[in-house]
Design a protein around this motif. Sequence first.
Motif, short mmCIF file in Angstrom:
data_model
loop_
_atom_site.label_atom_id
_atom_site.label_comp_id
_atom_site.label_asym_id
_atom_site.label_seq_id
_atom_site.Cartn_x
_atom_site.Cartn_y
_atom_site.Cartn_z
N ARG A 7 0.87 -1.17 0.00
CA ARG A 7 0.00 0.00 0.00
C ARG A 7 0.90 1.22 0.00
NH1 ARG A 7 -2.91 -2.14 5.30
NH2 ARG A 7 -0.68 -2.46 5.64
N VAL A 22 -3.15 6.83 -3.97
CA VAL A 22 -2.90 5.69 -3.09
C VAL A 22 -3.19 4.44 -3.90
CG1 VAL A 22 -3.62 4.46 -1.01
CG2 VAL A 22 -3.48 6.96 -0.99
N LEU A 62 0.39 2.73 5.70
CA LEU A 62 1.06 2.54 4.42
C LEU A 62 2.29 1.66 4.58
CD1 LEU A 62 0.98 6.26 3.21
CD2 LEU A 62 -0.43 4.40 2.27
#
Length: 223
Positions: A7, A22, A62
């Motif tokens: 991610r 993203v 993330l």
Amino acid sequence: MAPPAARLLVLDAALKSARAGVIAGDRVLAAREGAPETGLADLLPLWAADCLAESGLAAAALDGIAVTIGPGSFTGLRASLALAQGIGVAAGVPVHGVTVGEAMAAMLPGLGRPLWVVTTARRGRLFLERNGAASAVDEPDLPAPEGPIAIAGDRAADIAARLAAAGIDAVPTGIDACTIAGIAIALRQRLAAGLPPRAAAPLYVDPPEARLPAAGLRPPPRR
């Protein structure tokens, strides 16, 4: 190493357009893109925040941040790199650099010929990425390739036409800007190949335009 389904927050403001997004694996969860003439330092953080909110991910969730490092605009690189580093430090996630050429190459799998990435520099100059190296040249001094090539970048069409008129086998790819997916793929490919991640530091290949005054800097004011 970032996993294949990493991610990532992706930031890019190296060329005339800018983008934030993203991505999780191959799926872009949120993206913003535009060609702002001013205010990148204000706009990019808003885009990044919007994309994180839309994706449902907090920055700390993330696996990393991927940001283009150039070659490109000093102003754009300064804004995007400062933002990437700031978010990375605050969230405790790694920040990785990706060159414009790496990102565009990742968008052209199975190309079958060497790729030149040619983009606009300043006042009659061009940025050229080829064979993993970046340089800047005056436009008339663009070297001739030794064989067939493909060209990407915002100057690809006219440079390919010029080389073709000189009898050189050069074809434009139609790729003139990076994409969120291309930047992420380039990072994954680099890490999968066992190469060290690039630092999130600007890739400057031209000296700065700013010059010190001929008389030198003014002395500090007297107290």
